[in-house]
Design an enzyme around this catalytic site. Structure first.
Site, mmCIF file in Angstrom:
data_model
loop_
_atom_site.group_PDB
_atom_site.id
_atom_site.type_symbol
_atom_site.label_atom_id
_atom_site.label_comp_id
_atom_site.label_asym_id
_atom_site.label_seq_id
_atom_site.Cartn_x
_atom_site.Cartn_y
_atom_site.Cartn_z
ATOM 1 N N ASN A 134 23.045 -11.746 4.674
ATOM 2 C CA ASN A 134 24.347 -12.197 4.578
ATOM 3 C C ASN A 134 24.921 -12.000 3.078
ATOM 4 O O ASN A 134 26.082 -12.197 2.626
ATOM 5 C CB ASN A 134 24.470 -13.577 4.958
ATOM 6 C CG ASN A 134 25.673 -14.375 4.497
ATOM 7 O OD1 ASN A 134 26.783 -13.996 5.122
ATOM 8 N ND2 ASN A 134 25.726 -14.839 3.348
ATOM 9 N N TYR A 187 33.168 -1.139 -0.258
ATOM 10 C CA TYR A 187 32.750 -2.189 0.591
ATOM 11 C C TYR A 187 32.887 -2.224 2.125
ATOM 12 O O TYR A 187 32.254 -2.177 2.906
ATOM 13 C CB TYR A 187 33.869 -3.489 0.283
ATOM 14 C CG TYR A 187 33.505 -4.785 0.947
ATOM 15 C CD1 TYR A 187 32.423 -5.604 0.774
ATOM 16 C CD2 TYR A 187 34.700 -4.899 1.773
ATOM 17 C CE1 TYR A 187 32.312 -6.804 1.292
ATOM 18 C CE2 TYR A 187 34.359 -6.316 2.634
ATOM 19 C CZ TYR A 187 33.331 -6.834 2.387
ATOM 20 O OH TYR A 187 33.073 -8.149 2.998
ATOM 21 N N ALA A 188 34.360 -1.368 2.452
ATOM 22 C CA ALA A 188 34.301 -1.067 3.810
ATOM 23 C C ALA A 188 33.493 0.018 4.275
ATOM 24 O O ALA A 188 32.985 -0.190 5.632
ATOM 25 C CB ALA A 188 36.013 -0.355 3.911
HETATM 26 N N1 LIG Z 1 34.886 -14.103 1.996
HETATM 27 C C1 LIG Z 1 35.386 -13.301 2.723
HETATM 28 O O1 LIG Z 1 36.480 -13.105 2.798
HETATM 29 C C2 LIG Z 1 34.496 -12.513 3.508
HETATM 30 C C3 LIG Z 1 34.941 -11.836 4.706
HETATM 31 C C4 LIG Z 1 34.132 -11.067 5.393
HETATM 32 C C5 LIG Z 1 32.640 -10.987 5.283
HETATM 33 N N2 LIG Z 1 32.316 -11.557 4.288
HETATM 34 C C6 LIG Z 1 30.828 -11.364 3.826
HETATM 35 O O2 LIG Z 1 30.317 -12.485 3.924
HETATM 36 C C7 LIG Z 1 29.176 -12.525 3.206
HETATM 37 C C8 LIG Z 1 28.995 -13.807 2.216
HETATM 38 O O3 LIG Z 1 30.137 -13.673 1.616
HETATM 39 P P1 LIG Z 1 30.747 -15.200 1.099
HETATM 40 O O4 LIG Z 1 32.239 -14.771 1.397
HETATM 41 O O5 LIG Z 1 30.008 -16.358 1.463
HETATM 42 O O6 LIG Z 1 30.628 -14.865 -0.442
HETATM 43 P P2 LIG Z 1 29.986 -15.606 -1.669
HETATM 44 O O7 LIG Z 1 30.288 -14.896 -2.882
HETATM 45 O O8 LIG Z 1 30.298 -17.149 -1.697
HETATM 46 O O9 LIG Z 1 28.454 -15.527 -1.294
HETATM 47 C C9 LIG Z 1 27.663 -14.463 -1.456
HETATM 48 C C10 LIG Z 1 26.421 -14.607 -2.001
HETATM 49 O O10 LIG Z 1 25.454 -13.437 -2.101
HETATM 50 C C11 LIG Z 1 24.762 -13.410 -3.048
HETATM 51 N N3 LIG Z 1 24.398 -12.374 -3.518
HETATM 52 C C12 LIG Z 1 24.988 -11.361 -4.110
HETATM 53 N N4 LIG Z 1 24.286 -10.033 -4.469
HETATM 54 C C13 LIG Z 1 22.870 -10.528 -4.103
HETATM 55 C C14 LIG Z 1 21.765 -9.954 -4.366
HETATM 56 N N5 LIG Z 1 21.733 -8.853 -4.950
HETATM 57 N N6 LIG Z 1 20.670 -10.556 -3.969
HETATM 58 C C15 LIG Z 1 20.624 -11.915 -3.493
HETATM 59 N N7 LIG Z 1 21.888 -12.493 -3.258
HETATM 60 C C16 LIG Z 1 23.076 -11.919 -3.737
HETATM 61 C C17 LIG Z 1 25.636 -14.300 -4.158
HETATM 62 O O11 LIG Z 1 24.856 -14.648 -5.241
HETATM 63 C C18 LIG Z 1 26.456 -15.144 -3.562
HETATM 64 O O12 LIG Z 1 25.893 -16.512 -3.576
HETATM 65 C C19 LIG Z 1 29.080 -11.168 2.418
HETATM 66 O O13 LIG Z 1 28.150 -10.318 2.984
HETATM 67 C C20 LIG Z 1 30.685 -10.750 2.573
HETATM 68 O O14 LIG Z 1 30.717 -9.430 2.508
HETATM 69 C C21 LIG Z 1 33.236 -12.454 3.450
#
Ligand SMILES: NC(=O)c1ccc[n+]([C@@H]2O[C@H](COP(=O)([O-])OP(=O)(O)OC[C@H]3O[C@@H](n4cnc5c(N)ncnc54)[C@H](O)[C@@H]3O)[C@@H](O)[C@H]2O)c1
Length: 259
Positions: free
Chosen positions: A90, A156-157
């Site tokens: 995730n 990202y996409a």
């Molecule tokens: N927020 C949105 O709108 C959204 C929409 C669709 C998908 N997502 C996806 O959901 C997932 C979680 O995102 P979120 O919205 O909870 O964001 P968030 O920023 O709250 O959480 C993402 C987490 O990933 C961790 N991270 C980043 N790089 C890392 C690495 N190299 N090693 C270990 N950890 C790492 C960060 O420290 C953070 O805690 C992501 O994959 C994101 O692409 C988010």
């Protein structure tokens, strides 16, 4: 798997947002959560909250783009619990650019390494443990940006389309091992991931954002639904509520042959 009770669940990106919400939901249902994140302080805080709510959780700081640190997550889970039942890939990062020329190549590589390659590496490292335990489930966080074009997030996409391909192919590869592989594809979620700006405010007014807890429910469904593998579960906000829909996996077929 009809319950998360005593299941060992490795969740990445667990310091924040969707990962934290999933860790708290799973721990609340009796899972033994391994909360991994590059942000070790945030992962510790997730584990603390999970335990305060009566759950079981252990935090580990790891930059998952580094193979040795990814291996330490899997080894740590195995040393502590002796098994892994669920892997929720995730962790993710995003940057926005209007044009292809403005998209830096080193940033492209970093986004692909974090959002896609780390999911592959962690799956590769965890599959032997899942197999030894008689099966399990991998849930990857993709995005609606993995299903359609994105206006200003090229890397990202591309990474999230890659996560969909990774999910679908792993599901086929691991079917006979009793390992299911699914992806959750959320639209915008109200987490620190969202990049502030006028476009964000425009989206907030137009559709609003999901809450991370609403996405965690989708992850839970994909973990528990025994009949689901190679499933893409989209979560969107429709009329102020979370709407969950399984995407029919598309078959690539030629529309017209070129002479
Ligand atoms: N927020 C949105 O709108 C959204 C929409 C669709 C998908 N997502 C996806 O959901 C997932 C979680 O995102 P979120 O919205 O909870 O964001 P968030 O920023 O709250 O959480 C993402 C987490 O990933 C961790 N991270 C980043 N790089 C890392 C690495 N190299 N090693 C270990 N950890 C790492 C960060 O420290 C953070 O805690 C992501 O994959 C994101 O692409 C988010």
């Amino acid at each position: 798997m009809n319950t998360l009770r005593n299941k060992v669940c490795v969740i990445t990106g667990a310091a924040s947002g969707i990962g934290r919400a999933t860790a708290l939901l799973f721990a609340g249902e009796g899972a033994q959560v391994v909360a991994a994140d590059i942000n070790g302080v945030g992962a510790e805080e997730t584990a603390r909250r999970a335990m305060a709510a009566g759950g079981k959780a252990w935090a580990i700081a790891a930059d998952l783009t580094d193979r040795a640190q990814a291996a330490a997550v899997v080894d740590g889970a195995m040393r502590r619990h002796g098994r892994i039942d669920v892997l929720h890939n995730n962790a993710g990062v995003v940057r926005l650019h209007e044009t292809v020329e403005e998209t830096p190549e080193d940033e492209w590589r970093w986004i692909l390494e974090t959002n896609l390659t780390s999911y592959f590496v962690l799956a590769k490292l965890a599959v032997p443990a899942l197999r030894r335990g008689g099966g399990g489930v991998i849930i990857n966080t993709a995005s609606t940006a993995g299903l359609q074009a994105s206006r200003d997030a090229l890397a990202y996409a591309a990474s999230k389309h890659g996560v969909v391909g990774l999910t679908r192919t792993l599901a086929v590869m691991l079917r006979t091992d009793g390992i299911r592989v699914n992806a959750v594809c959320p639209a915008g979620v109200d987490t620190p991931f969202l990049i502030p700006g006028p476009r964000l405010e425009e989206r907030r007014r137009a559709t609003g954002f999901l809450q991370p807890e609403e996405v965690a429910l989708a992850v839970r469904h994909l973990a528990l639904a025994e009949n689901l593998t190679d499933a893409l579960l989209m979560v969107q906000r429709v009329e102020g509520k979370a709407a969950y829909s399984l995407i029919e996996p598309w078959a690539a077929k030629p529309i017209a042959l070129l002479e």
